[in-house]
Each structure stands twice: as C-alpha cells, then as structure tokens.
Write a protein that holds these residues in place. Structure first.
Motif, PDB file in Angstrom:
ATOM      1  N   GLN A  96       0.825  -1.210   0.000  1.00 43.19           N
ATOM      2  CA  GLN A  96       0.000   0.000   0.000  1.00 43.19           C
ATOM      3  C   GLN A  96       0.857   1.258   0.000  1.00 43.19           C
ATOM      4  O   GLN A  96       0.316   2.360   0.130  1.00 43.19           O
ATOM      5  N   ASN A  97       2.164   1.083  -0.138  1.00 43.51           N
ATOM      6  CA  ASN A  97       3.058   2.221   0.068  1.00 43.51           C
ATOM      7  C   ASN A  97       4.318   2.021  -0.761  1.00 43.51           C
ATOM      8  O   ASN A  97       5.419   1.944  -0.227  1.00 43.51           O
ATOM      9  N   LEU A  98       4.170   1.956  -2.080  1.00 38.75           N
ATOM     10  CA  LEU A  98       5.258   1.513  -2.943  1.00 38.75           C
ATOM     11  C   LEU A  98       6.514   2.367  -2.794  1.00 38.75           C
ATOM     12  O   LEU A  98       7.603   1.845  -2.545  1.00 38.75           O
ATOM     13  N   TYR A  99       6.402   3.668  -2.972  1.00 37.24           N
ATOM     14  CA  TYR A  99       7.587   4.517  -2.856  1.00 37.24           C
ATOM     15  C   TYR A  99       8.078   4.603  -1.419  1.00 37.24           C
ATOM     16  O   TYR A  99       9.284   4.632  -1.160  1.00 37.24           O
ATOM     17  N   GLY A 100       7.154   4.624  -0.462  1.00 33.75           N
ATOM     18  CA  GLY A 100       7.558   4.619   0.942  1.00 33.75           C
ATOM     19  C   GLY A 100       8.275   3.345   1.325  1.00 33.75           C
ATOM     20  O   GLY A 100       9.238   3.365   2.108  1.00 33.75           O
ATOM     21  N   ASN A 101       7.844   2.215   0.765  1.00 30.36           N
ATOM     22  CA  ASN A 101       8.526   0.947   1.029  1.00 30.36           C
ATOM     23  C   ASN A 101       9.935   0.939   0.463  1.00 30.36           C
ATOM     24  O   ASN A 101      10.845   0.337   1.051  1.00 30.36           O
ATOM     25  N   PRO A 112      20.881   1.185  -2.704  1.00 23.45           N
ATOM     26  CA  PRO A 112      20.396   2.554  -2.934  1.00 23.45           C
ATOM     27  C   PRO A 112      18.942   2.528  -3.414  1.00 23.45           C
ATOM     28  O   PRO A 112      18.508   1.571  -4.072  1.00 23.45           O
ATOM     29  N   LYS A 113      18.208   3.572  -3.099  1.00 22.56           N
ATOM     30  CA  LYS A 113      16.796   3.621  -3.508  1.00 22.56           C
ATOM     31  C   LYS A 113      16.642   3.492  -5.022  1.00 22.56           C
ATOM     32  O   LYS A 113      15.675   2.893  -5.504  1.00 22.56           O
ATOM     33  N   GLY A 114      17.596   4.049  -5.765  1.00 24.74           N
ATOM     34  CA  GLY A 114      17.522   3.977  -7.216  1.00 24.74           C
ATOM     35  C   GLY A 114      17.734   2.585  -7.778  1.00 24.74           C
ATOM     36  O   GLY A 114      17.511   2.353  -8.971  1.00 24.74           O
ATOM     37  N   LYS A 115      18.170   1.650  -6.933  1.00 21.57           N
ATOM     38  CA  LYS A 115      18.397   0.275  -7.370  1.00 21.57           C
ATOM     39  C   LYS A 115      17.291  -0.672  -6.892  1.00 21.57           C
ATOM     40  O   LYS A 115      17.466  -1.888  -6.897  1.00 21.57           O
ATOM     41  N   ILE A 116      16.149  -0.123  -6.485  1.00 20.46           N
ATOM     42  CA  ILE A 116      15.020  -0.940  -6.035  1.00 20.46           C
ATOM     43  C   ILE A 116      13.778  -0.524  -6.818  1.00 20.46           C
ATOM     44  O   ILE A 116      13.448   0.663  -6.888  1.00 20.46           O
ATOM     45  N   ARG A 117      13.108  -1.489  -7.393  1.00 21.05           N
ATOM     46  CA  ARG A 117      11.874  -1.225  -8.145  1.00 21.05           C
ATOM     47  C   ARG A 117      10.771  -2.138  -7.623  1.00 21.05           C
ATOM     48  O   ARG A 117      10.956  -3.349  -7.553  1.00 21.05           O
ATOM     49  N   LEU A 118       9.662  -1.555  -7.263  1.00 18.70           N
ATOM     50  CA  LEU A 118       8.536  -2.323  -6.737  1.00 18.70           C
ATOM     51  C   LEU A 118       7.382  -2.326  -7.740  1.00 18.70           C
ATOM     52  O   LEU A 118       7.044  -1.278  -8.319  1.00 18.70           O
ATOM     53  N   VAL A 119       6.806  -3.489  -7.921  1.00 21.83           N
ATOM     54  CA  VAL A 119       5.624  -3.659  -8.766  1.00 21.83           C
ATOM     55  C   VAL A 119       4.564  -4.354  -7.910  1.00 21.83           C
ATOM     56  O   VAL A 119       4.832  -5.396  -7.316  1.00 21.83           O
ATOM     57  N   HIS A 351      -3.333   6.952 -18.031  1.00 22.39           N
ATOM     58  CA  HIS A 351      -3.159   7.573 -16.710  1.00 22.39           C
ATOM     59  C   HIS A 351      -2.138   6.742 -15.935  1.00 22.39           C
ATOM     60  O   HIS A 351      -2.324   5.544 -15.722  1.00 22.39           O
ATOM     61  N   TYR A 352      -1.044   7.389 -15.494  1.00 24.01           N
ATOM     62  CA  TYR A 352       0.020   6.724 -14.736  1.00 24.01           C
ATOM     63  C   TYR A 352      -0.058   7.166 -13.276  1.00 24.01           C
ATOM     64  O   TYR A 352      -0.041   8.366 -12.976  1.00 24.01           O
ATOM     65  N   ASN A 353      -0.146   6.206 -12.362  1.00 21.19           N
ATOM     66  CA  ASN A 353      -0.083   6.557 -10.943  1.00 21.19           C
ATOM     67  C   ASN A 353       0.315   5.356 -10.103  1.00 21.19           C
ATOM     68  O   ASN A 353       0.359   4.224 -10.587  1.00 21.19           O
ATOM     69  N   THR A 354       0.609   5.614  -8.837  1.00 17.67           N
ATOM     70  CA  THR A 354       0.827   4.545  -7.859  1.00 17.67           C
ATOM     71  C   THR A 354      -0.216   4.653  -6.751  1.00 17.67           C
ATOM     72  O   THR A 354       0.099   4.598  -5.567  1.00 17.67           O
ATOM     73  N   TRP A 355      -1.461   4.812  -7.144  1.00 14.78           N
ATOM     74  CA  TRP A 355      -2.598   4.694  -6.224  1.00 14.78           C
ATOM     75  C   TRP A 355      -2.805   3.191  -6.042  1.00 14.78           C
ATOM     76  O   TRP A 355      -3.453   2.534  -6.842  1.00 14.78           O
ATOM     77  N   THR A 391       6.885   1.303  -9.787  1.00 16.51           N
ATOM     78  CA  THR A 391       7.714   2.480  -9.518  1.00 16.51           C
ATOM     79  C   THR A 391       8.715   2.752 -10.641  1.00 16.51           C
ATOM     80  O   THR A 391       9.322   3.822 -10.668  1.00 16.51           O
ATOM     81  N   GLY A 392       8.852   1.809 -11.562  1.00 14.26           N
ATOM     82  CA  GLY A 392       9.728   2.039 -12.704  1.00 14.26           C
ATOM     83  C   GLY A 392       9.093   2.869 -13.787  1.00 14.26           C
ATOM     84  O   GLY A 392       9.799   3.465 -14.616  1.00 14.26           O
ATOM     85  N   THR A 393       7.768   2.941 -13.815  1.00 12.87           N
ATOM     86  CA  THR A 393       7.073   3.658 -14.893  1.00 12.87           C
ATOM     87  C   THR A 393       6.073   4.700 -14.393  1.00 12.87           C
ATOM     88  O   THR A 393       5.592   5.504 -15.191  1.00 12.87           O
ATOM     89  N   CYS A 394       5.755   4.687 -13.106  1.00 16.88           N
ATOM     90  CA  CYS A 394       4.688   5.543 -12.582  1.00 16.88           C
ATOM     91  C   CYS A 394       5.218   6.495 -11.518  1.00 16.88           C
ATOM     92  O   CYS A 394       6.093   6.126 -10.737  1.00 16.88           O
TER      93      CYS A 394
END
Length: 648
Positions: A96-101, A112-119, A351-355, A391-394
């Motif tokens: 429920q918290n992709l970027y926060g995770n 590093p944060k830039g080396k982690i992608r969540l789907v 529409h791109y989002n991480t809702w 998080t790689g595209t949105c």
C-alpha cells in the motif's frame, strides 16, 4: 564438536502482554534504549473537567478495551524478487506504500533507492498491514543471498504470525451532561499496547485523541493517550487507524449517559450532534456539519426497528437495536501526490499513478477522476488506459492509507488534466489531435502534482489542538441484533449506514466499501482476535465472520454534502466505514439484554456470564484499568509545557 562444548544460560524475563503489565512502575524495559511508555499525547479543550463533573446533573464512567484485531485478507502474502536490468532489484509484492517501502527497503537491505523497483501484485485486500515493507524485504534478501529469482508464499499461519495487527487499547473514561441532556464534559485515559515495535506509533497516538467525542459538541475535554512497547504482536496500520479504539469508549459512554439521563440514545445524539460553529475535540471547526441531516435520514429506520424488536422478543431470543456515530479524517498535512496523463496516437489517454489497488477501487477511482477531468474530450471509459503501481514507470502518488488517495490523486489528476487540455486546445476552442501535437512539437504527456494546503497544521504535542488532515467524513450506523438467551450468542440481523462523504462519484464502488467495512465491524465486535499463536493462526480460528454471520439486509443511504475543498466536491471514504460500527453492535446487545460488554470481542460466554449476573441482581463485571500513572499529574505537566512554549 566445538558446539557440544558450548553451554547457553538463559535468563527468563517476564513477558508483558498487556499495556498494564508493560506500563507498571517496576516493569523491565522491553527495549533497553526506550522506556516502555514512549509516547504521550494530551488533549485539552475548555475548562477544568473535574469541577464540571461535580456540578453536572448526570455522569457515567467505564473502562473499555479492544483487541489485537487481525487484518484477515483472503490470501496470505506472496512475493517475487529478482535482479533486473542495470542491477536493479525487482520486487513484485503486495504494498500500500510503494515509494515509501522503497525508502524503508534501502535502509534495511543495503541497496540505494535507485536500485530498487517495486511492482504491485494483483491482490484482494490488505486493510493496512502492507504499509510495512516486511514481505518485500524478506523476499529481496532471499534473492540477494541466492543470486537467483525467488518466489515466496507464506502459509496462512505464517502470514498471521509475521504481520502486525490493530493495536490493543485500554481506556478509562467518563462523560457528563446537564439536566437537558447536553454534554458538559469528557475525560479519558487511553493506554495503547503497540507490541514489540514502534511502526506508525506517533500517528496512531494522535489519531486516537481526534475521535473521542467526534462528531458531537463536547465543550470541555481532558484526556491522555499513551503508547507502550510490550512483548505482544506488534501494531501496524489498520483501516480506520486509531478511531475504533476511541469510539469503543465514547460511543458506549453516549448510550450509557443517555440511559442515566432517561433520554432515548438516538435522540441524545441528536441533542449533542455538532452544529455550525461547534468545535471538534481538537478545538477546530468541523469542515462540514451534516450530523443532524444524517440523523433525520436514519430516524425512520431506528423507530421502525425498535418497535419490531419489542414484538419479536421471546423467552429464548432477545432483540435489540443499537446506533453509533463516527467518521474519520482524510489525509494529512504536508502531503503530496503526483500522477501523469499521456495522449496516445489513437486518441486515447493513459493515466500513470501509484494509487495502490488493494481491492478498494483505486482502478475505478482513477478511471472516474480521469473521465470527469477530461470530459471536454468526450472520451469513452474504454479510451482511458490505466498504468498503475510500478515504480519504474509511474510517479509517486503516495500511500493508499488514511483515506487520502481519492482526495490527493483526484486533485493531482485535475492538475494534470488541465495541463493536457491547455496543450491540446486550439485558439478556436477545439482540440489538437495526437498527430497535430507531434507536428507542432507539443509534448503529449503531463504531470500533475498536488500538495495539501499549508493551513492544516499538525496536532499540537502539548495540547492536542489542530486538524492535520485535508478533509472529514461522517458515518451513522444502525444494527439490529438477536441474542440467544441460552448460549449468549449474538447475531447481527440488519444493518443500515447513513454516510456523508460529499458527492458520490460511483455508488457501486462506495457501497462495496461500506458493506466491507460493516463486515469488519461485525467481526471486531463479536469474534475477531489475535493473541494465541495456535488458536488464532487460521482465518476461522482468528474469528473471521462467515457469510452466515453477515446480514443480507444491509443498505447504505448517502447524505451528499458537497466538499468544496475536495475533487469533484467529494472526499475519501474507506476508513469511516470501519470506525465505529462495532459499537452499534454492542449497543444493540445492551438494548436486547440490558448488559453492556466493555471488552472485545463480545463472545457468547462473555454475554452469557453478564446476563447471568444481571439475573442474580449483580452488576456486570467491569475491570478498571491501572494504566500506571495519574492522568491529571501528566496533564499538569503538558499544560505547563504548553504555557512555557507560549511565553517563548
């Protein structure tokens, strides 16, 4: 061989499994670096409540507790992790918290944060626990250790024991009114058992003090909410975060005080429902005042059900009707959300989002917002494509929590839509096609970022004053309950909800939220718990209601007060539906049997024991919690701090 020579000597320490045990003066620290009671949040409103209680016509008091409610999604956790391109750790999981995770994972797994992608995997339910990055951290570490793709599915008992729960609470409180039934004062001392870790504990503490007395006019309040570590399962985000613990005390006290004053509990709520200009428990104006309109809508159901319950009573079965008011705050201060809209070659829009979509309707919400904001383009729903939760595209739309997503993503969509429409609009008012945009060198993708207003300040740590949210919603619950006299088993037969969340965009989606929340409330009231690893490891063992336990006769009535501060005059809704419905069930049990249940869940043996005591002319057993300190001594401390900071 060397291992055989090693002797391990264990010192068995006491296990603190309740707030009272952990907060006791002689308790050993659960974590050496912190006292067990590690957060305190006072609440001051109006005058000295002790004097007001002495002069009030009627008063009641009680001690109430709630359980470690398990989230009980249908499926346990499953996740996958593998190394992707450019050394990026790819993690597919429930979140429920992709970027926060990602931020939490970077600290815990050393990337590093830039080396982690969540789907986000397609899931059915979370209700808050996947705000935590536990499962993605576990599967990522496995992939890093093996240097191979990893897929991990927990069994349901593993899921139960690995994930956090709603924090247990213990509250001593009292409420007073004058001879006409107008509330004069409220006092409360709440102890929150947050278990072994501190995840979201500060937010939880401030949430609890917002809802004792909401949405009424309570002119004078003195209260203290305290958070402690214990050796129990840790607390985590759970739908309606903090409010069910608060309403357990305040909505029970409302019924108790109404009985003491000889006033019908429904009419008692009407007398005290906040009117224009009345202040919330946090000494702020309510954003809206639909309370009496909602009560007027519910009154015919209440009167009809009360009359029918009396006629249905038999020697073996007792029937009662209970009501509870509630609601929740939407979002928080200093919040932001970003989305993107892109015009495609065929004239459709992406529409791109991480809702994050947990089954709550992030997909239909995204579609509805986009459709409304781009209505000038006359798009059909199927011409709006959803690209979500990678998080790689949105972009970062923020967490699906605190009922914020509808509000924040809605405004972000409006901002992005206005940019796209302005770019497409020709001087004559018509719109450019995709090919015309490309030919004229005009971008086809636009980002919209919304930031919450700066005037919704935080809850003051010394007084409890403040709003710290972007909106409010309100809910009124009505439950009819049947109680089997022989066994004490309670069953909810009928349920009505009057809801005010502003203008409703999709009634089917919101009704699903409401009825799902109702089922959670029924389980919380009657059966659900997590304290025994063996007994509560399965869904059935943890007390999830079956289909036969949830009433078929359940409806939602919408009172639509436009939210001028919300997108499309609406606001978030999800958590309101789980805020206070459990107390409507408990109040109905009292109406049916004359016994009040102070501790959850209201199991058959608990109800039966209370009925037996009542039949013998004894008071229903109620334990007053020893919360480890004198509340007014602590409040004097915070009042002095608030005064000192003012002088600065």
């Amino acid at each position: 061989m060397a291992a055989e020579k090693v002797k391990v000597i264990y010192e068995e320490l006491p296990a603190y499994l309740t707030f009272m045990e952990a907060a006791a003066k002689d308790a050993i620290r659960v974590h050496e670096q912190s006292p067990n009671v590690y957060i305190e949040q006072p609440l001051f409103k109006g005058g000295d409540t002790r004097e007001i209680f002495e002069t009030s016509e009627y008063s009641v008091e009680g001690s109430f507790s709630t359980t470690r409610q398990p989230h009980l999604p249908i499926e346990p956790d499953t996740a996958q992790a593998y190394w992707g391109e450019d050394g990026v750790m790819m993690i597919h999981c429930k979140s429920q918290n992709l970027y926060g995770n990602i931020a939490a994972l970077a600290d815990s797994i050393g990337l590093p944060k830039g080396k982690i992608r969540l789907v986000q995997n397609t899931v059915g339910g979370s209700f808050g626990y996947s705000m935590s990055a536990q499962m993605p951290a576990l599967v990522a570490v496995c992939a890093m250790a093996t240097d191979k793709p990893v897929s991990l599915t927990l069994s349901y008992p593993e899921h139960q024991h690995y994930t956090g729960k709603r924090s247990a609470s213990y509250t001593n409180a009292r409420l007073a009114c004058d001879k006409d039934g107008k509330i004069t004062a409220l006092e409360f001392h709440m102890g929150i058992d947050h278990g072994a870790y501190s995840d979201a504990s500060t937010t939880l503490t401030t949430k609890t003090i917002r809802f004792l007395g909401y949405p009424y006019n309570v002119p004078n309040i003195r209260g203290l909410s305290q958070m402690c570590f214990s050796n129990g399962n840790f607390g985590i985000a759970f739908r309606a975060f903090g409010s069910p613990q608060a309403y357990m005390a305040s909505e029970s006290l409302i019924d108790m005080l109404a009985a003491e004053a000889g006033i019908d509990p429904f009419e008692f709520r009407y007398i005290n429902a906040a009117r224009e200009g009345d202040l919330s428990p946090n000494s702020m104006s309510y954003r809206n005042y639909p309370m009496r309109e909602m009560l007027d809508l519910m009154r015919p159901y209440y009167k009809q059900w009360k009359e029918e319950a009396k006629r249905k009573n038999t020697a073996d079965k007792k029937y009662g009707v209970g009501v509870s008011f509630g609601g929740y705050h939407v979002g928080k201060s200093h919040d932001s959300a970003e989305v993107a809209l892109e015009l495609n070659e065929d004239g459709s829009v992406s529409h791109y989002n991480t809702w994050e979509e947990m089954g709550q309707g992030a997909d239909i919400g995204t579609l509805a917002h986009t459709y409304r904001c781009l209505r000038e383009l006359n798009l059909r729903p199927e011409q709006i494509h959803l690209v979500q939760n990678d998080t790689g595209t949105c972009p970062n739309t923020g967490s699906a929590s605190s009922s914020r997503s509808h509000h924040m993503a809605g405004w972000a969509t409006k901002i992005a839509a206005d940019k796209l429409l302005d770019a497409m609009r020709k001087p004559d008012g018509s719109f450019r096609s995709y090919s015309e945009m490309i030919r004229e060198g005009i971008p086809t993708k636009y980002f919209g970022k919304y930031e919450s207003p700066s005037d919704v300040g935080h809850i003051d740590k010394n007084t409890g004053h403040g709003f710290d949210s972007v909106g409010q919603n309100f809910i009124l619950n009505l439950a009819e309950v049947e109680v089997d006299v022989k066994t004490g088993k309670a069953k909810v037969l009928r349920y009505r909800i009057v809801s005010d969340i502003g203008i409703v965009g999709n009634r089917l989606a919101v009704t699903g939220q409401a009825l799902g929340g109702m089922s959670h409330c029924v389980g919380f009231a009657l059966t659900e718990n997590y304290e025994d690893m063996k007994r509560h490891g399965t869904m059935a063992g943890a007390g999830i209601p079956s289909i036969n336990d949830i009433p078929d006769d359940a409806e939602v009535v919408f009172n639509e007060t436009p939210r001028e501060y919300g997108p499309q005059n609406s606001t978030g809704c999800s958590e309101s539906y789980q805020s206070s419905g459990h107390v409507a069930v408990l109040n109905a049990i009292y109406d049916a049997t004359g016994v009040r249940i102070y501790t959850l869940p209201a199991a058959p043996e608990k109800i039966k024991e209370a009925m037996n005591a009542l039949s013998r002319g004894e008071a229903v057993r109620q334990e007053r919690w020893d919360l480890g300190c004198d509340m007014f001594e602590r409040l004097d401390h915070f009042e002095a701090k608030a005064t000192a900071e003012k002088l600065k």
